[in-house]
Design a protein around this motif. Structure first.
Motif, PDB file in Angstrom:
ATOM      1  N   GLY A  41      10.240  -7.533  14.463  1.00  0.00           N
ATOM      2  CA  GLY A  41      10.264  -6.167  13.973  1.00  0.00           C
ATOM      3  C   GLY A  41      10.271  -6.130  12.460  1.00  0.00           C
ATOM      4  N   LYS A  42      10.472  -7.308  11.823  1.00  0.00           N
ATOM      5  CA  LYS A  42      10.448  -7.382  10.365  1.00  0.00           C
ATOM      6  C   LYS A  42       9.173  -8.108   9.930  1.00  0.00           C
ATOM      7  CE  LYS A  42      15.295  -6.966   9.227  1.00  0.00           C
ATOM      8  NZ  LYS A  42      16.359  -7.419   8.316  1.00  0.00           N
ATOM      9  N   PRO A  43       8.529  -7.623   8.856  1.00  0.00           N
ATOM     10  CA  PRO A  43       7.296  -8.268   8.404  1.00  0.00           C
ATOM     11  C   PRO A  43       7.556  -9.656   7.829  1.00  0.00           C
ATOM     12  CG  PRO A  43       7.973  -6.549   6.869  1.00  0.00           C
ATOM     13  CD  PRO A  43       8.892  -6.450   8.047  1.00  0.00           C
ATOM     14  N   LYS A  44       6.509 -10.476   7.819  1.00  0.00           N
ATOM     15  CA  LYS A  44       6.591 -11.839   7.281  1.00  0.00           C
ATOM     16  C   LYS A  44       5.764 -11.924   6.004  1.00  0.00           C
ATOM     17  CE  LYS A  44       4.751 -13.263  11.031  1.00  0.00           C
ATOM     18  NZ  LYS A  44       4.162 -14.014  12.162  1.00  0.00           N
ATOM     19  N   GLY A  45       6.354 -12.505   4.955  1.00  0.00           N
ATOM     20  CA  GLY A  45       5.668 -12.623   3.673  1.00  0.00           C
ATOM     21  C   GLY A  45       4.936 -13.944   3.560  1.00  0.00           C
ATOM     22  N   ASP A  69       0.834  -1.206   0.000  1.00  0.00           N
ATOM     23  CA  ASP A  69       0.000   0.000   0.000  1.00  0.00           C
ATOM     24  C   ASP A  69       0.866   1.253   0.000  1.00  0.00           C
ATOM     25  OD1 ASP A  69      -2.816   1.088   0.307  1.00  0.00           O
ATOM     26  OD2 ASP A  69      -1.820   2.052   2.001  1.00  0.00           O
ATOM     27  N   GLN A  70       0.433   2.255  -0.762  1.00  0.00           N
ATOM     28  CA  GLN A  70       1.220   3.485  -0.903  1.00  0.00           C
ATOM     29  C   GLN A  70       1.259   4.319   0.375  1.00  0.00           C
ATOM     30  OE1 GLN A  70      -0.643   5.401  -4.197  1.00  0.00           O
ATOM     31  NE2 GLN A  70      -2.499   5.964  -3.087  1.00  0.00           N
ATOM     32  N   HIS A  71       0.462   3.964   1.378  1.00  0.00           N
ATOM     33  CA  HIS A  71       0.494   4.684   2.649  1.00  0.00           C
ATOM     34  C   HIS A  71       1.416   3.995   3.676  1.00  0.00           C
ATOM     35  CE1 HIS A  71      -3.392   5.749   0.743  1.00  0.00           C
ATOM     36  NE2 HIS A  71      -3.059   6.953   1.141  1.00  0.00           N
ATOM     37  N   SER A  72       2.165   2.991   3.215  1.00  0.00           N
ATOM     38  CA  SER A  72       3.051   2.257   4.121  1.00  0.00           C
ATOM     39  C   SER A  72       4.229   3.122   4.583  1.00  0.00           C
ATOM     40  CB  SER A  72       3.601   1.005   3.423  1.00  0.00           C
ATOM     41  OG  SER A  72       2.565   0.144   3.030  1.00  0.00           O
ATOM     42  N   ALA A  73       4.687   2.839   5.799  1.00  0.00           N
ATOM     43  CA  ALA A  73       5.866   3.523   6.329  1.00  0.00           C
ATOM     44  C   ALA A  73       7.106   3.113   5.538  1.00  0.00           C
ATOM     45  CB  ALA A  73       6.049   3.176   7.808  1.00  0.00           C
ATOM     46  N   LEU A  74       8.051   4.049   5.417  1.00  0.00           N
ATOM     47  CA  LEU A  74       9.267   3.788   4.632  1.00  0.00           C
ATOM     48  C   LEU A  74      10.026   2.569   5.137  1.00  0.00           C
ATOM     49  CD1 LEU A  74      10.730   7.379   4.067  1.00  0.00           C
ATOM     50  CD2 LEU A  74       9.762   5.846   2.351  1.00  0.00           C
ATOM     51  N   GLU A  75      10.132   2.446   6.448  1.00  0.00           N
ATOM     52  CA  GLU A  75      10.904   1.334   7.002  1.00  0.00           C
ATOM     53  C   GLU A  75      10.275  -0.010   6.649  1.00  0.00           C
ATOM     54  OE1 GLU A  75      12.043   0.114  11.451  1.00  0.00           O
ATOM     55  OE2 GLU A  75      13.189   1.812  10.679  1.00  0.00           O
ATOM     56  N   ARG A  76       8.937  -0.039   6.603  1.00  0.00           N
ATOM     57  CA  ARG A  76       8.243  -1.274   6.229  1.00  0.00           C
ATOM     58  C   ARG A  76       8.523  -1.619   4.756  1.00  0.00           C
ATOM     59  NH1 ARG A  76       4.110  -4.615   7.687  1.00  0.00           N
ATOM     60  NH2 ARG A  76       2.748  -5.372   6.028  1.00  0.00           N
TER      61      ARG A  76
END
Length: 512
Positions: free
Chosen positions: A157-161, A84-91
């Motif tokens: 702290g890191k997302p999971k795909g 999503d284009q509203h996602s935080a940069l770090e994400r």
């Protein structure tokens, strides 16, 4: 029964090519448009010669070009990663690091500088569509190939795909279009509100595309202007509403959100967080003849694994609504800490098995091994949710096993919020704690914070300090993860192991 998502779309393009597939604020695209545009893009992607089956990141909002890109990638044999284009940069950076996409399709303006990966921006994308290149299907996504990869919150702290295959998607789609609980209309006219990066979106686009219906997109920007939002919704000829309960709660702030104003709206599908009795009762009063469907399931089991239509009796007698009957091809069990199946009525962890269970987390074998396993010879997933099963096979929800919560439809892991809070220059240590309301629903997130030495003296008011911390973190944390209240302490309670006692803080917050 569907056997192939793309073959079905090809058939619809032939049989109802002029029928609208997508309507975004009056801009209409047909099934014929979708075929032509996705064919052109698929042909272009083949020419680029990306590594076979490599994932492609698609960045944007609710634009038609997002859907056309997804279909093109499926045709050309690539999984797509919706961001999503509203996602935080770090994400976004974390997703890029983990997924290593071979291509970026940037429908919205991509915020990172990318050198080693090709990027197709919106202007070029429209030029590709305009070429109307024909395409022969020879290597589309099939079987166990990844169809899409959706990134969820991660404890490190890191997302999971989460990898969802074509077979996983077929399991879900064939269930939703045939289950009596959903009773999906023919050629359904569906609201498309949850972002594509949230797998609740699959609950609207999969049945709509399966049954030749129309998606009515609601861009996120509208939700910041209530009057415009309600005016827009009230003009949509939608039959089916798919959202989190939180979003329908917001819609009900308008007195015009009722059956008189929206006479075609006959179905409500809810997932992503708990549907409370209070919300369902209020909605039933507004739409007395509508079907209200409560469904449940983690992203790892392809959107939802159980559902039921809420009855008048449930609204009168239940303190907490049941979360449905499991889908027939997905045997669901309640197990104890030793992994043994528990008898009906006993509470334990909900596990799901069968063809809708993901193969695991992309490029993350350690987390995959922890969460995914085999049960009774079938692929299985630990949901981390507490529940029980009635003798009739009805699933009842009892909360979370760990510190993962659902808030406004988003899955949030408290440890990730805490880790992000600690990245502020003013914070020495912090922990996020949910406050629940009497309906067992997360009401808001609180942050307990120990400041770095001298940080508090820089501000005359705590309000200014809180604003400064939030400003510090705006490019690191998603808006929905940001605590609404900050509580400043000199110290925080510790467990015997020397860790912050989150359970103790949760008890303190929720006993007030």
């Amino acid at each position: 029964m569907l056997h192939d998502m793309i073959d079905n779309l090809e058939h619809l393009a032939q049989s109802q090519g002029d029928f609208p597939v997508y309507n975004i604020l009056g801009e209409v695209h047909t099934y014929g448009d979708l075929k032509a545009d996705s064919d052109s893009l698929a042909a272009y992607i083949d020419v680029v010669k990306l590594p076979a089956k490599s994932p492609v990141l698609v960045f944007g909002g609710q634009e038609y070009e997002m859907l056309a890109s997804f279909v093109a990638l499926t045709k050309s044999g690539h999984a797509y990663i919706p961001v999503d284009q509203h996602s935080a940069l770090e994400r976004i950076e974390a997703i890029m690091e983990i997924a290593k996409p071979s291509l970026i399709i940037s429908v919205g303006t991509f915020p990172l500088a990318v050198k080693a990966i090709p990027v197709i921006e919106l202007t070029q994308l429209k030029d590709i569509f305009a070429q109307k290149t024909s395409y022969e299907l020879t290597h589309s996504v099939k079987g166990d190939d990844n169809y899409y990869i959706i990134f969820t919150s991660g404890t490190t702290g890191k997302p999971k795909g989460v990898q969802i295959s074509h077979d996983n998607l077929l399991s879900f789609t064939n269930w939703i279009i045939s289950a009596e609980a959903f009773s999906v209309p023919d050629q359904p006219q569906m609201l498309a509100q949850p972002p594509y990066s949230f797998d609740l979106s699959v609950m609207y686009w999969a049945p709509t595309l399966a049954k030749g219906g129309t998606l009515f997109a609601l861009p996120k920007e509208l939700t910041t202007d209530f009057k415009y939002l309600f005016d827009t919704i009230n003009q949509m000829p939608i039959q089916v509403w798919t959202s989190t309960p939180s979003f329908v709660d917001m819609a009900m702030l308008s007195n015009d959100f009722n059956a008189e104003t929206l006479p075609h709206l006959t179905h409500f599908y809810f997932c992503g967080e708990e549907l409370t009795v209070r919300t369902a009762q209020k909605l039933h009063e507004r739409f007395p003849k509508a079907r209200i469907v409560n469904s449940y399931g983690p992203t790892e089991a392809t959107v939802a694994l159980s559902a039921l239509a809420v009855t008048d009796e449930m609204l009168k007698s239940c303190q907490r609504l049941p979360i449905g009957y499991p889908k027939p091809d997905s045997p669901t069990f309640i197990i104890d800490e030793e992994g043994r199946e528990l008898p009906h009525g006993q509470q334990g962890e909900i596990i799901v098995t069968g063809p809708a269970v993901s193969k695991g987390y992309f490029n993350n074998p350690e987390r995959t091994e922890t969460a995914f396993f085999e049960f009774d010879g079938l692929p299985a997933y630990h949901t981390g949710d507490v529940g029980s099963m009635t003798e009739e096979g009805l699933l009842l929800y009892g909360g979370r096993l760990d510190f993962q919560i659902k808030f406004n439809g988003y899955r949030i892991e408290l440890e990730e919020v805490s880790q992000n809070l600690n990245k502020s220059r003013y914070v020495k240590s912090a922990v996020a704690v949910p406050r629940y309301n009497k309906d067992h629903k997360v009401q808001n997130l609180l942050a307990y914070v120990i400041l770095k030495k001298g940080a508090g003296k820089q501000f005359s008011r705590e309000l200014d300090l809180t604003k400064a911390i939030k400003t510090d973190l705006k490019d690191i944390m998603m808006d929905y993860m940001m605590p609404s209240k900050f509580l400043y302490r000199d110290s925080l309670p510790l467990t015997p192991n020397g860790k912050i006692d989150i359970n103790g803080l949760m008890s303190e917050v929720n006993s007030r």
